[in-house]
Design an enzyme around this catalytic site. Structure first.
Site, short mmCIF file in Angstrom:
data_model
loop_
_atom_site.label_atom_id
_atom_site.label_comp_id
_atom_site.label_asym_id
_atom_site.label_seq_id
_atom_site.Cartn_x
_atom_site.Cartn_y
_atom_site.Cartn_z
N TYR A 259 -16.46 2.83 6.80
CA TYR A 259 -15.08 2.90 6.80
C TYR A 259 -14.48 3.64 8.34
O TYR A 259 -13.51 2.86 8.89
CB TYR A 259 -14.50 3.92 5.68
CG TYR A 259 -12.68 4.12 5.91
CD1 TYR A 259 -11.90 3.12 5.75
CD2 TYR A 259 -12.46 5.33 6.29
CE1 TYR A 259 -10.58 3.46 5.92
CE2 TYR A 259 -11.01 5.83 6.39
CZ TYR A 259 -10.10 4.61 6.02
OH TYR A 259 -8.89 4.91 6.47
N LYS B 167 -12.62 1.55 11.24
CA LYS B 167 -11.28 1.50 11.67
C LYS B 167 -11.52 2.17 13.01
O LYS B 167 -10.65 1.39 14.01
CB LYS B 167 -11.02 3.00 10.91
CG LYS B 167 -10.43 2.85 9.76
CD LYS B 167 -9.27 1.82 9.23
CE LYS B 167 -7.95 2.36 9.76
NZ LYS B 167 -6.85 1.64 9.37
N ASP C 41 -8.46 10.00 10.66
CA ASP C 41 -9.27 11.25 11.02
C ASP C 41 -10.85 10.79 10.82
O ASP C 41 -11.78 11.54 11.29
CB ASP C 41 -9.03 12.17 10.05
CG ASP C 41 -9.11 12.18 8.70
OD1 ASP C 41 -8.90 10.97 8.13
OD2 ASP C 41 -9.44 12.89 7.89
N TRP D 3 -5.66 12.47 4.82
CA TRP D 3 -5.32 12.76 3.67
C TRP D 3 -3.94 12.45 3.03
O TRP D 3 -2.97 13.09 2.82
CB TRP D 3 -5.31 14.15 3.70
CG TRP D 3 -6.75 14.69 3.67
CD1 TRP D 3 -7.81 14.29 4.71
CD2 TRP D 3 -7.24 16.26 3.33
NE1 TRP D 3 -8.65 15.11 4.59
CE2 TRP D 3 -8.45 16.22 3.78
CE3 TRP D 3 -6.42 17.17 2.75
CZ2 TRP D 3 -9.41 17.42 3.54
CZ3 TRP D 3 -7.41 18.44 2.53
CH2 TRP D 3 -8.54 18.46 3.10
N ALA E 88 -5.05 -2.28 5.28
CA ALA E 88 -6.34 -1.62 5.72
C ALA E 88 -7.29 -1.91 4.60
O ALA E 88 -7.00 -1.87 3.33
CB ALA E 88 -6.38 -0.20 6.07
N TYR E 89 -8.54 -1.91 4.79
CA TYR E 89 -9.75 -1.80 3.83
C TYR E 89 -9.75 -0.27 3.71
O TYR E 89 -10.36 0.46 4.68
CB TYR E 89 -10.77 -2.48 4.01
CG TYR E 89 -11.75 -2.26 2.98
CD1 TYR E 89 -12.20 -3.24 2.15
CD2 TYR E 89 -12.68 -0.97 2.95
CE1 TYR E 89 -13.24 -3.00 1.08
CE2 TYR E 89 -13.76 -0.88 1.99
CZ TYR E 89 -14.07 -1.93 1.32
OH TYR E 89 -15.01 -1.88 0.23
N THR E 90 -9.34 0.47 2.56
CA THR E 90 -9.23 2.04 2.49
C THR E 90 -10.14 2.52 1.52
O THR E 90 -10.34 3.70 1.30
CB THR E 90 -8.02 2.48 2.06
OG1 THR E 90 -7.58 1.56 1.04
CG2 THR E 90 -6.89 2.22 3.29
N GLY F 226 0.98 -1.37 0.04
CA GLY F 226 0.01 -0.12 -0.05
C GLY F 226 1.06 1.36 -0.05
O GLY F 226 1.97 1.22 -0.14
N1 LIG Z 1 -5.06 6.98 2.20
C1 LIG Z 1 -5.56 7.80 3.12
O1 LIG Z 1 -5.79 9.01 2.50
C2 LIG Z 1 -5.77 7.52 4.61
C3 LIG Z 1 -6.09 8.65 5.27
C4 LIG Z 1 -5.98 8.33 6.77
C5 LIG Z 1 -5.60 6.86 7.28
N2 LIG Z 1 -5.57 6.13 6.37
C6 LIG Z 1 -4.90 4.68 7.05
O2 LIG Z 1 -3.37 4.68 6.71
C7 LIG Z 1 -3.40 3.31 6.49
C8 LIG Z 1 -2.42 3.20 5.39
O3 LIG Z 1 -3.23 3.42 4.21
P1 LIG Z 1 -2.64 3.52 2.67
O4 LIG Z 1 -3.31 4.93 2.09
O5 LIG Z 1 -1.29 2.93 2.71
O6 LIG Z 1 -3.52 2.26 2.08
P2 LIG Z 1 -3.57 1.37 1.00
O7 LIG Z 1 -2.65 2.07 -0.17
O8 LIG Z 1 -4.96 1.28 0.34
O9 LIG Z 1 -2.85 0.16 1.12
C9 LIG Z 1 -3.73 -0.84 2.21
C10 LIG Z 1 -3.25 -1.99 1.90
O10 LIG Z 1 -3.74 -2.94 2.58
C11 LIG Z 1 -3.96 -4.19 2.01
N3 LIG Z 1 -4.82 -5.07 2.50
C12 LIG Z 1 -6.29 -4.95 2.18
N4 LIG Z 1 -6.84 -5.81 2.69
C13 LIG Z 1 -6.04 -6.75 3.33
C14 LIG Z 1 -5.88 -7.81 3.88
N5 LIG Z 1 -7.30 -8.61 4.22
N6 LIG Z 1 -4.86 -8.64 4.48
C15 LIG Z 1 -3.77 -7.84 4.17
N7 LIG Z 1 -3.54 -6.71 3.66
C16 LIG Z 1 -4.40 -6.20 3.26
C17 LIG Z 1 -3.80 -3.81 0.63
O11 LIG Z 1 -3.63 -4.72 -0.20
P3 LIG Z 1 -3.85 -5.44 -1.54
O12 LIG Z 1 -3.86 -4.26 -2.30
O13 LIG Z 1 -3.38 -6.28 -2.10
O14 LIG Z 1 -5.40 -5.36 -1.15
C18 LIG Z 1 -2.91 -2.64 0.27
O15 LIG Z 1 -2.07 -2.73 0.08
C19 LIG Z 1 -4.40 2.50 6.67
O16 LIG Z 1 -4.44 2.22 8.13
C20 LIG Z 1 -5.57 3.77 6.41
O17 LIG Z 1 -6.71 3.44 6.99
C21 LIG Z 1 -5.29 6.34 5.02
#
Ligand SMILES: NC(=O)c1ccc[n+]([C@@H]2O[C@H](COP(=O)([O-])OP(=O)(O)OC[C@H]3O[C@@H](n4cnc5c(N)ncnc54)[C@H](OP(=O)(O)O)[C@@H]3O)[C@@H](O)[C@H]2O)c1
Length: 296
Positions: A124, A128, A101, A149, A59-61, A10
């Site tokens: 979502y 979380k 957030d 973000w 995470a499921y995002t 991710g």
């Molecule tokens: N993106 C944002 O803007 C944002 C904002 C606030 C907080 N966050 C938090 O920050 C963290 C990192 O987010 P990110 O942006 O890096 O997310 P991301 O790019 O969507 O990456 C999430 C990763 O989790 C993996 N994943 C999903 N289901 C899974 C499962 N069942 N088992 C193992 N791996 C699994 C996905 O793998 P696959 O692709 O192979 O499914 C993906 O590589 C998360 O906790 C998210 O909630 C993100």
């Protein structure tokens, strides 16, 4: 020191793998190598790898899709975290976890602190929040970093979408009444590695819940302005598109977005001397790398 990173492909997971310090053996697993929804799989893999610390970047995002896939969102964001927390506790190793957030309602007007009441408005955010609670119940030595973000070089994010749209269109409409804190995936990775280093040298951390987001706060409109200005300056875009300010009402999404998403990250600085990151500096790094990638 062996650090297991889940969700290694991710945005944040990728940056963690890229920036792992030399003295650490980072073992990054994608969802095909470790699906955290499967308790048996989690136990088998973690017990055989015997890491000294676990970072959960999985995470499921998919915020909108979560509204129609609540079971999957909870399976990953709550149950998956509980599985990791359980095995981390069994091994007496810390689990560093990332949250969001979106656990807040978005109706505030001052930066949210860790003690503010949560009230997620969608699946979502609720899933979380359930994951945070599951971790607190399963694992004694945890740190939760709520962030917001997220943008970076890898994966889908607002910055990359803006660059693509800026090339395709002359005019864009961007929401101007949602305020938040852009945060770079590499800044989150740096903060996590600093915590790992502190744990490695002292054997402890101030366990608990923290906020970690970029600074200064801005609207999506302001964020896009900065992206286009910097992209044009470095030659990534020939010209800036015209950007129209729109309201959330004019730009409906399946899941409700928080209007106010500003996190107060001062506790993390107080306890661990990890400062907030200026997202404009991080943005320049991301855009410069994109520029060089395009030139290659
Ligand atoms: N993106 C944002 O803007 C944002 C904002 C606030 C907080 N966050 C938090 O920050 C963290 C990192 O987010 P990110 O942006 O890096 O997310 P991301 O790019 O969507 O990456 C999430 C990763 O989790 C993996 N994943 C999903 N289901 C899974 C499962 N069942 N088992 C193992 N791996 C699994 C996905 O793998 P696959 O692709 O192979 O499914 C993906 O590589 C998360 O906790 C998210 O909630 C993100």
């Amino acid at each position: 020191m062996r650090v297991l990173i889940t969700g290694a492909r991710g945005q944040v997971g990728h940056e963690l793998m890229k920036s792992a310090p030399d003295e650490v053996t980072a073992i990054g697993l994608g969802s095909d190598e470790l699906d955290i929804t499967n308790a048996e799989w989690v136990n088998d893999v973690v017990l055989s790898l015997t890491p000294d610390l676990i970072i959960n970047a999985a995470a499921y995002t998919a915020v909108d899709k979560a509204e129609s896939e609540p079971d999957l969102a909870y399976a990953v964001n709550r149950n998956g975290v509980a599985h990791l927390g359980g095995v981390a506790d069994h091994l007496s190793v810390p689990l560093l976890h990332i949250s969001t957030d979106y656990v807040f309602s978005g109706e505030g007007s001052k930066p949210y602190s860790e003690s503010d009441a949560t009230s997620p408005t969608g699946v979502y955010g609720s899933s979380k929040l359930a994951g945070e609670r599951a971790l607190m119940q399963t694992c004694a030595r945890y740190m939760i970093l709520r962030t917001s973000w997220v943008f970076g070089l890898h994966g889908k994010n607002f910055v990359k979408t803006m660059i693509r749209l800026g090339r395709e269109r002359n005019e864009l409409s961007i929401v101007d009444d949602q305020i938040g804190c852009p945060t770079s995936a590499s800044g989150i990775a740096q903060a996590l590695w600093r915590l790992v280093a502190e744990y490695k040298s002292t054997g402890k951390l101030h366990w608990g819940l923290y906020h970690l987001s970029g600074t200064p706060a801005c609207s999506w409109y302001d964020f896009s302005e900065e992206i286009f200005q910097q992209a044009q300056q470095i030659g990534l875009l020939e010209k800036k598109p015209i950007i129209h300010r729109v309201t959330t009402q004019e730009f409906p999404t399946t899941a409700k977005r928080p209007a106010w998403s500003v996190l107060d990250s001062s506790l993390l600085y107080e306890k661990h001397k990890i400062p907030s990151i200026d997202w404009r500096v991080e943005l320049r790094n991301v855009l410069s790398t994109l520029f060089f990638q395009c030139a290659e």
